[in-house]
Design a protein around this motif. Sequence first.
Motif, PDB file in Angstrom:
ATOM      1  N   GLN C 154      44.500  44.450  21.654  1.00  0.00           N
ATOM      2  CA  GLN C 154      44.311  43.559  22.799  1.00  0.00           C
ATOM      3  C   GLN C 154      43.271  44.080  23.791  1.00  0.00           C
ATOM      4  OE1 GLN C 154      48.546  43.686  23.595  1.00  0.00           O
ATOM      5  NE2 GLN C 154      48.784  41.545  22.986  1.00  0.00           N
ATOM      6  N   GLY C 155      42.679  45.198  23.459  1.00  0.00           N
ATOM      7  CA  GLY C 155      41.591  45.705  24.285  1.00  0.00           C
ATOM      8  C   GLY C 155      42.047  46.274  25.615  1.00  0.00           C
ATOM      9  N   TYR C 156      41.053  46.561  26.458  1.00  0.00           N
ATOM     10  CA  TYR C 156      41.306  47.201  27.744  1.00  0.00           C
ATOM     11  C   TYR C 156      41.033  46.223  28.883  1.00  0.00           C
ATOM     12  CZ  TYR C 156      41.442  51.577  25.162  1.00  0.00           C
ATOM     13  OH  TYR C 156      41.783  52.568  24.285  1.00  0.00           O
ATOM     14  N   PRO C 157      41.575  46.503  30.062  1.00  0.00           N
ATOM     15  CA  PRO C 157      41.345  45.604  31.212  1.00  0.00           C
ATOM     16  C   PRO C 157      39.864  45.471  31.533  1.00  0.00           C
ATOM     17  CG  PRO C 157      43.025  47.249  31.727  1.00  0.00           C
ATOM     18  CD  PRO C 157      42.445  47.643  30.412  1.00  0.00           C
ATOM     19  N   VAL C 158      39.464  44.274  31.920  1.00  0.00           N
ATOM     20  CA  VAL C 158      38.071  44.032  32.296  1.00  0.00           C
ATOM     21  C   VAL C 158      37.938  44.270  33.802  1.00  0.00           C
ATOM     22  CG1 VAL C 158      38.438  41.534  32.583  1.00  0.00           C
ATOM     23  CG2 VAL C 158      36.133  42.423  32.206  1.00  0.00           C
ATOM     24  N   LYS C 159      36.885  44.975  34.167  1.00  0.00           N
ATOM     25  CA  LYS C 159      36.672  45.331  35.573  1.00  0.00           C
ATOM     26  C   LYS C 159      35.528  44.491  36.115  1.00  0.00           C
ATOM     27  CE  LYS C 159      38.488  49.912  34.765  1.00  0.00           C
ATOM     28  NZ  LYS C 159      38.448  51.322  35.147  1.00  0.00           N
ATOM     29  N   ILE C 160      35.907  43.425  36.770  1.00  0.00           N
ATOM     30  CA  ILE C 160      34.926  42.436  37.196  1.00  0.00           C
ATOM     31  C   ILE C 160      33.957  43.000  38.233  1.00  0.00           C
ATOM     32  CG2 ILE C 160      34.684  40.290  38.511  1.00  0.00           C
ATOM     33  CD1 ILE C 160      35.324  39.814  35.591  1.00  0.00           C
ATOM     34  N   SER C 161      34.451  43.702  39.228  1.00  0.00           N
ATOM     35  CA  SER C 161      33.546  44.172  40.286  1.00  0.00           C
ATOM     36  C   SER C 161      32.513  45.150  39.729  1.00  0.00           C
ATOM     37  CB  SER C 161      34.342  44.835  41.417  1.00  0.00           C
ATOM     38  OG  SER C 161      35.032  43.854  42.140  1.00  0.00           O
ATOM     39  N   GLU C 162      32.982  46.070  38.860  1.00  0.00           N
ATOM     40  CA  GLU C 162      32.051  47.024  38.250  1.00  0.00           C
ATOM     41  C   GLU C 162      31.015  46.278  37.408  1.00  0.00           C
ATOM     42  OE1 GLU C 162      35.233  47.395  38.588  1.00  0.00           O
ATOM     43  OE2 GLU C 162      35.813  49.482  38.906  1.00  0.00           O
ATOM     44  N   LEU C 163      31.503  45.278  36.642  1.00  0.00           N
ATOM     45  CA  LEU C 163      30.621  44.525  35.743  1.00  0.00           C
ATOM     46  C   LEU C 163      29.560  43.769  36.547  1.00  0.00           C
ATOM     47  CD1 LEU C 163      31.991  42.466  32.768  1.00  0.00           C
ATOM     48  CD2 LEU C 163      30.232  41.514  34.212  1.00  0.00           C
ATOM     49  N   LEU C 164      30.002  43.060  37.577  1.00  0.00           N
ATOM     50  CA  LEU C 164      29.060  42.232  38.336  1.00  0.00           C
ATOM     51  C   LEU C 164      28.100  43.078  39.171  1.00  0.00           C
ATOM     52  CD1 LEU C 164      31.283  39.240  39.515  1.00  0.00           C
ATOM     53  CD2 LEU C 164      29.679  39.320  37.614  1.00  0.00           C
ATOM     54  N   SER C 165      28.521  44.296  39.487  1.00  0.00           N
ATOM     55  CA  SER C 165      27.641  45.118  40.316  1.00  0.00           C
ATOM     56  C   SER C 165      26.416  45.589  39.538  1.00  0.00           C
ATOM     57  CB  SER C 165      28.405  46.320  40.893  1.00  0.00           C
ATOM     58  OG  SER C 165      28.818  47.175  39.854  1.00  0.00           O
ATOM     59  N   THR C 166      26.429  45.400  38.197  1.00  0.00           N
ATOM     60  CA  THR C 166      25.246  45.753  37.409  1.00  0.00           C
ATOM     61  C   THR C 166      24.207  44.630  37.437  1.00  0.00           C
ATOM     62  OG1 THR C 166      26.092  44.771  35.364  1.00  0.00           O
ATOM     63  CG2 THR C 166      26.684  47.067  35.791  1.00  0.00           C
ATOM     64  N   ILE C 167      24.563  43.505  38.032  1.00  0.00           N
ATOM     65  CA  ILE C 167      23.668  42.333  38.016  1.00  0.00           C
ATOM     66  C   ILE C 167      22.805  42.318  39.269  1.00  0.00           C
ATOM     67  CG2 ILE C 167      23.627  39.811  38.106  1.00  0.00           C
ATOM     68  CD1 ILE C 167      26.196  39.898  36.389  1.00  0.00           C
ATOM     69  N   LYS C 168      21.505  42.284  39.067  1.00  0.00           N
ATOM     70  CA  LYS C 168      20.591  42.384  40.196  1.00  0.00           C
ATOM     71  C   LYS C 168      20.760  41.230  41.174  1.00  0.00           C
ATOM     72  CE  LYS C 168      15.914  43.723  41.309  1.00  0.00           C
ATOM     73  NZ  LYS C 168      14.608  44.136  40.816  1.00  0.00           N
ATOM     74  N   GLY C 169      21.073  40.057  40.642  1.00  0.00           N
ATOM     75  CA  GLY C 169      21.204  38.872  41.506  1.00  0.00           C
ATOM     76  C   GLY C 169      22.397  38.920  42.442  1.00  0.00           C
ATOM     77  N   ALA C 170      23.381  39.783  42.156  1.00  0.00           N
ATOM     78  CA  ALA C 170      24.560  39.858  43.019  1.00  0.00           C
ATOM     79  C   ALA C 170      24.220  40.678  44.264  1.00  0.00           C
ATOM     80  CB  ALA C 170      25.719  40.494  42.271  1.00  0.00           C
ATOM     81  N   HIS C 171      24.486  40.108  45.436  1.00  0.00           N
ATOM     82  CA  HIS C 171      24.132  40.811  46.669  1.00  0.00           C
ATOM     83  C   HIS C 171      25.259  41.714  47.148  1.00  0.00           C
ATOM     84  CE1 HIS C 171      22.228  41.498  50.564  1.00  0.00           C
ATOM     85  NE2 HIS C 171      23.418  41.297  51.109  1.00  0.00           N
ATOM     86  N   TYR C 172      26.468  41.197  47.122  1.00  0.00           N
ATOM     87  CA  TYR C 172      27.608  41.958  47.652  1.00  0.00           C
ATOM     88  C   TYR C 172      28.791  41.833  46.697  1.00  0.00           C
ATOM     89  CZ  TYR C 172      31.333  43.443  50.857  1.00  0.00           C
ATOM     90  OH  TYR C 172      32.394  44.099  51.435  1.00  0.00           O
ATOM     91  N   VAL C 173      29.290  42.971  46.217  1.00  0.00           N
ATOM     92  CA  VAL C 173      30.459  42.989  45.338  1.00  0.00           C
ATOM     93  C   VAL C 173      31.389  44.086  45.817  1.00  0.00           C
ATOM     94  CG1 VAL C 173      31.308  43.258  42.974  1.00  0.00           C
ATOM     95  CG2 VAL C 173      29.060  42.216  43.361  1.00  0.00           C
ATOM     96  N   ALA C 174      32.622  43.727  46.133  1.00  0.00           N
ATOM     97  CA  ALA C 174      33.547  44.719  46.662  1.00  0.00           C
ATOM     98  C   ALA C 174      34.967  44.422  46.230  1.00  0.00           C
ATOM     99  CB  ALA C 174      33.470  44.747  48.186  1.00  0.00           C
ATOM    100  N   ARG C 175      35.784  45.489  46.122  1.00  0.00           N
ATOM    101  CA  ARG C 175      37.189  45.310  45.746  1.00  0.00           C
ATOM    102  C   ARG C 175      38.084  45.882  46.851  1.00  0.00           C
ATOM    103  NH1 ARG C 175      37.664  48.132  40.957  1.00  0.00           N
ATOM    104  NH2 ARG C 175      37.314  46.316  39.656  1.00  0.00           N
ATOM    105  N   PHE C 176      39.054  45.092  47.239  1.00  0.00           N
ATOM    106  CA  PHE C 176      40.039  45.515  48.239  1.00  0.00           C
ATOM    107  C   PHE C 176      41.430  45.246  47.682  1.00  0.00           C
ATOM    108  CE2 PHE C 176      36.185  44.150  50.425  1.00  0.00           C
ATOM    109  CZ  PHE C 176      35.896  45.258  51.200  1.00  0.00           C
ATOM    110  N   SER C 177      42.439  45.699  48.429  1.00  0.00           N
ATOM    111  CA  SER C 177      43.825  45.483  48.004  1.00  0.00           C
ATOM    112  C   SER C 177      44.614  44.866  49.139  1.00  0.00           C
ATOM    113  CB  SER C 177      44.453  46.818  47.587  1.00  0.00           C
ATOM    114  OG  SER C 177      45.826  46.621  47.324  1.00  0.00           O
ATOM    115  N   LEU C 178      45.641  44.128  48.783  1.00  0.00           N
ATOM    116  CA  LEU C 178      46.451  43.436  49.795  1.00  0.00           C
ATOM    117  C   LEU C 178      47.846  44.048  49.910  1.00  0.00           C
ATOM    118  CD1 LEU C 178      45.500  39.741  48.874  1.00  0.00           C
ATOM    119  CD2 LEU C 178      44.513  41.166  50.680  1.00  0.00           C
ATOM    120  N   HIS C 179      47.987  45.363  49.604  1.00  0.00           N
ATOM    121  CA  HIS C 179      49.346  45.905  49.506  1.00  0.00           C
ATOM    122  C   HIS C 179      49.924  46.420  50.810  1.00  0.00           C
ATOM    123  CE1 HIS C 179      46.987  49.600  49.009  1.00  0.00           C
ATOM    124  NE2 HIS C 179      48.054  50.244  49.412  1.00  0.00           N
TER     125      HIS C 179
END
Lengths: 368, 71, 247
Positions: C154-179
């Motif tokens: 079933q593979g490993y979890p996908v990390k969206i913020s890390e993935l999108l941060s490799t894209i030049k067109g993305a200006h701001y990518v950040a991960r926070f928590s609501l705990h």
Amino acid sequence: MSESLLMKGNEALAEAAIRAGCRFYFGYPITPQNEISEYMARRLGEHGGVFVQAESEVSSINMVYGAAGAGGRVLISSSSPGISLMQEAISYIAGAELPCVIVNMSRGGPGLGGIQPSQSDYFQATKGGGHGDYRMIVLAPATIQEGCDLMATAFELADKYRNPVMVLGDGMIGQMMEPVVFPEVLDATELPPKPWATTGAKGRKRNIISSIYLDPEELDAHNWRLEEKYRKIRESEVRYEVLHGDDAEWFFVAYGTVARICTAVIQRLRKEGVKAGLIRPISLWPFPDEAFEKVADRAKGFLTVEMSTGQMVEDVRLAVNGRKPVYFYGRTGGAVPTPRSVERRLRDMMDGKVPSQTDYFDRVGGAK
Amino acid sequence: MEKRVVFKEDHCKSCELCISVCPKKIIRLRTELNRLGYHPAYVSDEDQEKCISCALCARMCPDAVIQVWRP
Amino acid sequence: MIPVYTRPKSLTDVVTHYCPGCPHGIAHRLVAETIDELGIQERTVGVASVGCSVFSYNYFDVDFQQAAHGRAPAVATGIKRVNPECIVFTYQGDGDLASIGMAEIVHAAVRGENITVIFINNAIYGMTGGQMAPTTLVGQKTTTSPFGRDPSTQGYPVKISELLSTIKGAHYVARFSLHNPANIQRAKQGIKKAFQNQIEGKGFSLVELLSTCSTNWGMTPQNALKWLEENMIPEYPLGEFKTGEGE
């Protein structure tokens, strides 16, 4: 009116859309309709419009959903496999009652099929290619000039009924060149306002565009309200052409490219005294049942000719309703019926024989 | 008496997240049910003065039930 | 008395359909606070996705469109291109954004589409009853990984913020928590930045918010937040992955 220009069908349709006030186009490459995207990429900016090449047909049609919901006059074009990918969103667009125009320059299927002209998307276009009870207005031009004229009609109907409208061509209509005359460019700022659009809730209650109704009673009411709209469209928006309706005994029924072939055959037959005529549906949905009402009593028979294995013929049979024989002749996969083979089928019918459905069965001696 | 922390009790789902973050431990659940069928959170009149108006409860609340004032 | 915290006016006055303790409500409140503070309620258009947040349009007092599963970034693109003066945001869960909608989110970032994306990651499909998501942790039990997610099949979890941060067109990518309140406050700052960027025309901004699903995780809301802190944050580290500075 401006002067007559010799143009390729796809480019002419794109220009017609711009002149009809279309300012937003979303596309994805697929043969044989790429000239529409390419023309829009070159020209839409001159009119203050926006061209976006999406990452897929799935995405492009959802951009259309967003743009139509935001109040834009929106066009999208593709060909058969691409249109298949769009069916989910077309259902959403119909459910949320958003206006847009979809061009399908259809090619042979199923699957990846081929890239040559075909009419095998009739079922998908007219019977609800996506899920749920919805209808899409489908307009089928037989010439490039008619395609351009219908493009303006399509945008008007889309706005009037808040419904998707498809202009269903085929690879032949898209790729051939014909002279065409365009109207002046419509002033897009003078189009009727769309107070339901999501433009920001300034000075009004918020607008919500959605197709979800989890309460069965609400969804039932929504569906019947849509059906009432479709009933009005059936009453008001039927379009067709009849050739020799006043005296014809033997009728071809054909649309788009094939109607042109049938027209040529009729000219030849008439010189030999055969009273042949043509019913050419222009609106495939709503289907022009009334054209058959007018001639069914006098007609001796109907021969439906399509570039498919027999799709529109089902609607023809429903319209004729057993009163007269209805036969079918078709080619598929990009093979186009020749005038000679079409004429032979009509003569078979006149001789009381059941015409062979296709040249393929002639060769292999297959089913009659 | 003016209250420092006010609960829109009809919207409360008794998730207790406000209780978990209150530094003064003055938030309790009512024994009665609200119209949603939950025991709504509240701060008693006598405990209102113990509230330091930090608003951690309001920032934690998933249902925007809580509003906070300070004197 | 001086107000310290009052209900945002961009939230409608209705009870949400979310389960008790669901952080969707917290994220909604933070977005509504941001809309209020930036004074953009009258020009904001939201795009709801499919999943638990399908009805989010009921809770924000702004124009809204409801999108097909995964297609919110495409719908937002259409809205933004027609009305560039509108502030357009999508609100999507992890099934919607990280699975069926992967192409749409990646290419919205590639185009540098000037929209704001609020991405709720709770490692599970909530609305449909707790199936495995692409973000489900290794070993995490769901109804479709009943023995725990097995990476060999079933593979490993996908990390969206890390993935999108490799894209030049993305200006701001950040991960926070609501705990907890401190992290919620940081998340608020990130959300505000993501909207501010759009106002300033800086392009694509995405804020990933680690969240819980106490119902489908089978925990109390409090224990779910604790589980998030102990299990999700090590897998999904918090922080700003791309801030557009120095570009």
